[in-house]
Design an enzyme around this catalytic site. Structure first.
Site, PDB file in Angstrom:
ATOM      1  N   ASN A 121       2.656   5.820  -0.036  1.00 60.50           N
ATOM      2  CA  ASN A 121       3.684   4.971   0.567  1.00 60.50           C
ATOM      3  C   ASN A 121       3.702   5.091   2.086  1.00 60.50           C
ATOM      4  OD1 ASN A 121       4.488   3.772  -1.788  1.00 60.50           O
ATOM      5  ND2 ASN A 121       5.991   5.353  -2.272  1.00 60.50           N
ATOM      6  N   LYS A 149       1.206  11.285  -3.615  1.00 64.01           N
ATOM      7  CA  LYS A 149       2.197  10.225  -3.869  1.00 64.01           C
ATOM      8  C   LYS A 149       2.890   9.813  -2.563  1.00 64.01           C
ATOM      9  CE  LYS A 149       5.709   7.815  -5.098  1.00 64.01           C
ATOM     10  NZ  LYS A 149       5.959   6.684  -5.908  1.00 64.01           N
ATOM     11  N   ARG A 189     -14.038  -4.590   6.617  1.00 66.04           N
ATOM     12  CA  ARG A 189     -13.407  -3.268   6.518  1.00 66.04           C
ATOM     13  C   ARG A 189     -12.038  -3.209   7.200  1.00 66.04           C
ATOM     14  NH1 ARG A 189     -18.612  -2.754   6.864  1.00 66.04           N
ATOM     15  NH2 ARG A 189     -18.659  -2.722   9.130  1.00 66.04           N
ATOM     16  N   CYS A 211      11.170   3.454  -1.573  1.00 68.55           N
ATOM     17  CA  CYS A 211       9.915   4.216  -1.516  1.00 68.55           C
ATOM     18  C   CYS A 211       9.390   4.298  -0.098  1.00 68.55           C
ATOM     19  CB  CYS A 211       8.891   3.555  -2.430  1.00 68.55           C
ATOM     20  SG  CYS A 211       9.559   3.240  -4.059  1.00 68.55           S
ATOM     21  N   ARG A 267       1.175   2.744   3.596  1.00 65.56           N
ATOM     22  CA  ARG A 267       1.679   1.370   3.735  1.00 65.56           C
ATOM     23  C   ARG A 267       2.671   1.267   4.886  1.00 65.56           C
ATOM     24  NH1 ARG A 267       0.587  -2.459   0.132  1.00 65.56           N
ATOM     25  NH2 ARG A 267       2.497  -3.662  -0.120  1.00 65.56           N
ATOM     26  N   ARG A 300      18.324  -2.358  -2.433  1.00 67.82           N
ATOM     27  CA  ARG A 300      18.356  -0.999  -1.884  1.00 67.82           C
ATOM     28  C   ARG A 300      17.540  -0.929  -0.599  1.00 67.82           C
ATOM     29  NH1 ARG A 300      16.352   2.750  -6.682  1.00 67.82           N
ATOM     30  NH2 ARG A 300      14.825   1.080  -6.758  1.00 67.82           N
ATOM     31  N   HIS A 333     -12.794  -9.465   8.626  1.00 62.46           N
ATOM     32  CA  HIS A 333     -13.768  -8.372   8.751  1.00 62.46           C
ATOM     33  C   HIS A 333     -13.758  -7.595   7.438  1.00 62.46           C
ATOM     34  CE1 HIS A 333     -15.550  -4.568   9.887  1.00 62.46           C
ATOM     35  NE2 HIS A 333     -15.978  -5.125  11.017  1.00 62.46           N
ATOM     36  N   THR A 348      15.841  10.651  -5.687  1.00 63.02           N
ATOM     37  CA  THR A 348      15.708  11.688  -4.663  1.00 63.02           C
ATOM     38  C   THR A 348      15.944  11.021  -3.305  1.00 63.02           C
ATOM     39  OG1 THR A 348      13.318  11.325  -4.803  1.00 63.02           O
ATOM     40  CG2 THR A 348      14.160  13.317  -5.836  1.00 63.02           C
ATOM     41  N   VAL A 392       4.372   2.748  -9.927  1.00 62.98           N
ATOM     42  CA  VAL A 392       4.406   1.334 -10.333  1.00 62.98           C
ATOM     43  C   VAL A 392       5.109   0.464  -9.300  1.00 62.98           C
ATOM     44  CG1 VAL A 392       4.202   1.696 -12.794  1.00 62.98           C
ATOM     45  CG2 VAL A 392       6.443   1.889 -11.713  1.00 62.98           C
ATOM     46  N   TYR A 409      14.968  -6.523  -0.848  1.00 67.59           N
ATOM     47  CA  TYR A 409      14.043  -5.881   0.097  1.00 67.59           C
ATOM     48  C   TYR A 409      12.643  -6.463   0.020  1.00 67.59           C
ATOM     49  CZ  TYR A 409      11.585  -2.770  -3.211  1.00 67.59           C
ATOM     50  OH  TYR A 409      10.798  -2.266  -4.216  1.00 67.59           O
TER      51      TYR A 409
HETATM   52  N1  SAJ Z   1       6.167  -4.952   3.313  1.00 61.44           N
HETATM   53  C1  SAJ Z   1       5.847  -5.488   4.553  1.00 61.44           C
HETATM   54  N2  SAJ Z   1       4.556  -5.829   4.808  1.00 61.44           N
HETATM   55  C2  SAJ Z   1       3.570  -5.654   3.883  1.00 61.44           C
HETATM   56  C3  SAJ Z   1       3.893  -5.107   2.623  1.00 61.44           C
HETATM   57  C4  SAJ Z   1       5.202  -4.768   2.364  1.00 61.44           C
HETATM   58  O1  SAJ Z   1       6.710  -5.657   5.438  1.00 61.44           O
HETATM   59  O2  SAJ Z   1       2.412  -5.986   4.203  1.00 61.44           O
HETATM   60  C5  SAJ Z   1       7.555  -4.536   3.035  1.00 61.44           C
HETATM   61  C6  SAJ Z   1       8.209  -5.276   1.880  1.00 61.44           C
HETATM   62  O3  SAJ Z   1       8.754  -6.494   2.286  1.00 61.44           O
HETATM   63  C7  SAJ Z   1       9.255  -4.263   1.469  1.00 61.44           C
HETATM   64  C8  SAJ Z   1       8.589  -2.912   1.745  1.00 61.44           C
HETATM   65  O4  SAJ Z   1       7.529  -3.187   2.623  1.00 61.44           O
HETATM   66  O5  SAJ Z   1      10.403  -4.353   2.289  1.00 61.44           O
HETATM   67  C9  SAJ Z   1       8.092  -2.187   0.523  1.00 61.44           C
HETATM   68  O6  SAJ Z   1       7.421  -3.075  -0.360  1.00 61.44           O
HETATM   69  P1  SAJ Z   1       6.104  -2.692  -1.185  1.00 61.44           P
HETATM   70  O7  SAJ Z   1       5.765  -3.855  -2.032  1.00 61.44           O
HETATM   71  O8  SAJ Z   1       5.043  -2.198  -0.301  1.00 61.44           O
HETATM   72  O9  SAJ Z   1       6.486  -1.423  -2.018  1.00 61.44           O
HETATM   73  P2  SAJ Z   1       7.627  -0.931  -3.051  1.00 61.44           P
HETATM   74  O10 SAJ Z   1       8.552  -0.044  -2.281  1.00 61.44           O
HETATM   75  O11 SAJ Z   1       8.218  -2.031  -3.837  1.00 61.44           O
HETATM   76  O12 SAJ Z   1       6.709  -0.051  -4.015  1.00 61.44           O
HETATM   77  C10 SAJ Z   1       5.881   0.985  -3.471  1.00 61.44           C
HETATM   78  C11 SAJ Z   1       4.498   0.867  -4.079  1.00 61.44           C
HETATM   79  N3  SAJ Z   1       3.573   1.716  -3.340  1.00 61.44           N
HETATM   80  C12 SAJ Z   1       2.368   1.297  -2.915  1.00 61.44           C
HETATM   81  O13 SAJ Z   1       1.951   0.176  -3.096  1.00 61.44           O
HETATM   82  C13 SAJ Z   1       1.531   2.308  -2.201  1.00 61.44           C
HETATM   83  C14 SAJ Z   1       4.541   1.232  -5.525  1.00 61.44           C
HETATM   84  O14 SAJ Z   1       3.248   1.298  -6.080  1.00 61.44           O
HETATM   85  C15 SAJ Z   1       5.215   2.600  -5.713  1.00 61.44           C
HETATM   86  O15 SAJ Z   1       5.360   2.927  -7.068  1.00 61.44           O
HETATM   87  C16 SAJ Z   1       6.589   2.547  -5.130  1.00 61.44           C
HETATM   88  O16 SAJ Z   1       6.460   2.228  -3.742  1.00 61.44           O
HETATM   89  C17 SAJ Z   1       7.246   3.887  -5.340  1.00 61.44           C
HETATM   90  O17 SAJ Z   1       8.054   4.010  -6.283  1.00 61.44           O
HETATM   91  O18 SAJ Z   1       6.898   4.837  -4.663  1.00 61.44           O
END
Ligand code: SAJ
Length: 428
Positions: free
Chosen positions: A208, A204, A244, A258, A211, A322, A242, A82, A153, A314
């Site tokens: 993301n 969902k 929290r 994502c 994050r 991607r 800290h 998507t 995942v 990435y």
């Molecule tokens: N990144 C940072 N700083 C961080 C964490 C990550 O710059 O502190 C960057 C990574 O380098 C990367 C991007 O963020 O470029 C995404 O990486 P990621 O490890 O956070 O996530 P994805 O996209 O590989 O997977 C996420 C996951 N979502 C969460 O942890 C909330 C995964 O569980 C989901 O299944 C997936 O998205 C999805 O399919 O939606």
């Protein structure tokens, strides 16, 4: 149970083989002939730890086959991409979902369960899929069950997380939710969280988005700290002591299919009420250019000629480029035609990627680290001996560099670049 999965990508394929290895009869459908043909011969088109073993097992048991066309089944699982539309707010493009539903309709029968796993904009299950099934004569919750079960995942840990993660099961009606639960309880050991389709969709997307917004905060801190000459990485380390507080890690941008995509689905669905989400996207998409600017400054300072880029994916330890900010930076630096730019990535198979580390580094004036592959953490100062000038810009804070003769810059001490510029200007 007979299951047809639509889409054999990063999510659809592992999902299909996991069901197949838990006593279900699975047909995985994909539009790509080569993918289908190779999977039936046990050849994977994606890199994911443990997936090869799972595929081998499912093929040996005869419980999985790949196919170009769907067939009759009890359950249909949609796991197609998507992407974003190319509109202002990058809304959710549901055309692959619509096509997948169209192609299963001739095979759907009374009593079947249709599960949408693809990440979708809020209310897509009810506004897009439900009418398509109703037009075909089905009554949702009575003659057919429609559920949104978002996949959650983490690439690199998919096989483990498919089994042990909690799973959100969002039915359009309570009967639909129950039908979805019966499918996933065949192998999921995490909690099955029962809810509605629309709550499942937005939760969902918010996972993301949470994050993405937090990473934007860390990236903003990098810019503030560079301006104020304070070490952003030490600030994060300290603040996180800290109980929290959990500041995320800054980096060269946010990639993948994502975090860099999903927040737009919320923003486009509710543009007037999502300023924080929209601004966070802007901050994160500004990071590649920020890194390019710092790289150019460094190269100019040292009259450098060759940059070696470490990492194109990435994120670390995967082969996925991607939406990769690393690729964006590499392509931009190459297009500038100011320096020789060599890419080194032990996980990416492509003609332009230098596979030999020594050749990649030889005579470089700058190593630009853009991905946190474990292999980079294991390197020591001797690795960099044959550089022409030993400058390192490590945007992932991954290298262990202690040698005094290396000019090591990470996102915590970027102010050093400005200082050298000031000193040089004063001397001149
Ligand atoms: N990144 C940072 N700083 C961080 C964490 C990550 O710059 O502190 C960057 C990574 O380098 C990367 C991007 O963020 O470029 C995404 O990486 P990621 O490890 O956070 O996530 P994805 O996209 O590989 O997977 C996420 C996951 N979502 C969460 O942890 C909330 C995964 O569980 C989901 O299944 C997936 O998205 C999805 O399919 O939606």
């Amino acid at each position: 149970m007979k299951i047809v999965t639509m889409g054999l990508g990063y999510i659809g394929l592992p999902t299909a083989v996991m069901f197949a290895n838990h006593n279900q009869d699975v047909v995985g459908v994909d539009v790509n002939c080569l993918t289908v043909e190779q999977l039936n011969r046990g050849i994977l088109h994606i890199e994911e730890p443990g997936l090869q073993e799972e595929l081998n097992h499912a093929l040996a048991c005869g419980t999985f086959k790949a196919s170009l066309t769907p067939e009759k089944a009890d359950v249909f699982i949609i796991a197609v991409p998507t992407p974003n539309h190319n509109d202002d707010l990058k809304s959710c493009d549901l055309s692959y979902v619509a096509n997948a539903i169209k192609s299963i309709l001739p095979f759907v029968e009374v009593g079947n369960t249709i599960i949408l796993e693809s990440t979708v904009a809020p209310q897509s299950t009810e506004n897009l899929v439900q009418p398509m099934l109703e037009e075909a004569g089905f009554i949702i919750g009575e003659t057919i069950y429609l559920v949104h079960c978002p996949e959650r995942v983490l690439p690199g840990q998919i096989i483990h997380e498919l089994v042990y993660n909690n799973r959100i099961i969002g039915g359009v009606t309570a009967e639909c939710t129950q039908a979805g639960k019966e499918v996933y309880e065949t192998f999921v050991k995490g909690e099955l969280i029962l809810t509605t389709a629309r709550t499942a969709e937005l939760s969902k997307l918010m996972e993301n988005t949470f994050r993405d917004v937090n990473i934007a905060l860390a990236n903003e801190l990098v810019k503030i700290s560079a301006d104020l000459d304070i070490d952003a990485l030490k600030v994060i380390e300290m603040a996180n002591k800290h109980p929290r507080v959990n500041l995320h890690q800054p980096g060269p941008g946010v990639g993948g299919h994502c975090l860099a995509i999903d927040p737009y689905f919320i923003a486009a669905a509710s543009p007037d009420y999502s300023p924080l989400i929209q601004l966070s996207r802007e901050i994160n998409t500004s990071m590649p250019q920020f890194v390019i600017t710092k790289t150019n400054q460094l190269m100019q300072q040292y009259s450098g000629k060759k940059i070696t880029v470490f990492g194109l994916t990435y994120k670390g330890d995967i082969d996925d480029v991607r939406e990769s900010p690393a690729m964006e930076i590499y392509e931009h630096l190459t297009a500038q035609q100011c320096f020789e730019v060599v890419a080194y990535d032990p996980h990416v198979e492509a003609a332009f990627v230098e596979k030999n580390l020594a050749v990649a580094i030889n005579n470089a004036d700058l190593i630009l680290v853009l991905t946190d592959h474990s292999a980079f953490r294991e390197m020591d100062s001797t690795t960099f001996e044959n550089m022409n000038q030993k400058n390192i810009l490590d945007t992932k804070n991954i290298l262990n560099v202690s040698a005094n003769d290396i000019n090591y810059i990470n996102l915590g001490n970027l102010a050093r670049i400005e200082k050298v510029i000031e000193q040089t200007t004063q001397l001149a």
